[in-house]
Design a protein around this motif. Structure first.
Motif, mmCIF file in Angstrom:
data_model
loop_
_atom_site.group_PDB
_atom_site.id
_atom_site.type_symbol
_atom_site.label_atom_id
_atom_site.label_comp_id
_atom_site.label_asym_id
_atom_site.label_seq_id
_atom_site.Cartn_x
_atom_site.Cartn_y
_atom_site.Cartn_z
ATOM 1 N N ARG A 118 0.838 -1.217 0.000
ATOM 2 C CA ARG A 118 0.000 0.000 0.000
ATOM 3 C C ARG A 118 0.866 1.258 0.000
ATOM 4 O O ARG A 118 0.578 2.223 -0.703
ATOM 5 C CB ARG A 118 -0.948 -0.006 1.204
ATOM 6 N N GLU A 119 1.920 1.240 0.787
ATOM 7 C CA GLU A 119 2.835 2.377 0.871
ATOM 8 C C GLU A 119 3.524 2.621 -0.475
ATOM 9 O O GLU A 119 3.644 3.764 -0.913
ATOM 10 C CB GLU A 119 3.872 2.151 1.976
ATOM 11 N N GLN A 120 3.947 1.555 -1.127
ATOM 12 C CA GLN A 120 4.598 1.698 -2.429
ATOM 13 C C GLN A 120 3.628 2.256 -3.463
ATOM 14 O O GLN A 120 3.990 3.102 -4.266
ATOM 15 C CB GLN A 120 5.155 0.369 -2.909
ATOM 16 N N GLU A 121 2.383 1.761 -3.435
ATOM 17 C CA GLU A 121 1.378 2.260 -4.393
ATOM 18 C C GLU A 121 1.073 3.724 -4.146
ATOM 19 O O GLU A 121 0.870 4.487 -5.088
ATOM 20 C CB GLU A 121 0.100 1.415 -4.297
ATOM 21 N N LYS A 122 1.050 4.124 -2.889
ATOM 22 C CA LYS A 122 0.761 5.511 -2.544
ATOM 23 C C LYS A 122 1.898 6.435 -2.993
ATOM 24 O O LYS A 122 1.666 7.541 -3.429
ATOM 25 C CB LYS A 122 0.559 5.623 -1.020
ATOM 26 N N ASN A 123 3.127 5.948 -2.928
ATOM 27 C CA ASN A 123 4.301 6.758 -3.286
ATOM 28 C C ASN A 123 4.627 6.710 -4.779
ATOM 29 O O ASN A 123 5.537 7.397 -5.233
ATOM 30 C CB ASN A 123 5.534 6.316 -2.488
ATOM 31 N N SER A 124 3.921 5.909 -5.565
ATOM 32 C CA SER A 124 4.236 5.840 -6.989
ATOM 33 C C SER A 124 3.420 6.815 -7.786
ATOM 34 O O SER A 124 2.473 7.335 -7.547
ATOM 35 C CB SER A 124 4.010 4.483 -7.607
#
Length: 124
Positions: A118-124
């Motif tokens: 979720r964190e990676q998707e939010k930061n992409s």
């Protein structure tokens, strides 16, 4: 109030009382049943990994009743455990599905990976 708090920290006092009674029944078994039952009980407690008190009590009640019946009937120990005592113990424990300590760790691992995703998707 205090008993509820104590049980929150230590677990059910009634379950502990019942477990001690079961252990007393195991201790009362004549030899050779006593020695084998205690060894199997130790194995089940270390290997079973069950953390649900109700499941443990059910399993241990069935366990002690098995050994009490065997002692009463004079059933040879090998007739109970077979050629492989470890296989017997693991099959016995597998019959009692309950919450195991590893279940919590599996959930934590899955949540950690999901949170990272979720964190990676939010930061992409």
């Amino acid at each position: 109030m205090a008993p509820k708090w104590i049980e929150l920290v230590t677990g059910s006092l009634e379950q502990k009382k019942q477990y001690r009674q079961i252990k007393g029944r195991l201790d009362a078994l004549p030899e050779p049943y006593n020695g084998v039952a205690k060894a199997l009980n130790r194995y089940l407690m270390y290997n079973g990994g069950i953390v649900d008190g109700d499941t443990i009590l059910t399993m241990m009640t069935d366990f002690v009743e098995l050994w009490e019946r065997a002692a009463t009937d004079g059933t040879p120990v090998r007739d109970i455990v077979g050629d492989d005592p470890v296989e017997f113990a693991e099959a016995f424990a597998a019959a009692y599905v309950g919450t195991r300590w590893i279940d919590k760790e599996r959930a934590r691992l899955t949540e950690a990976v999901d949170a990272a995703e979720r964190e990676q998707e939010k930061n992409s």
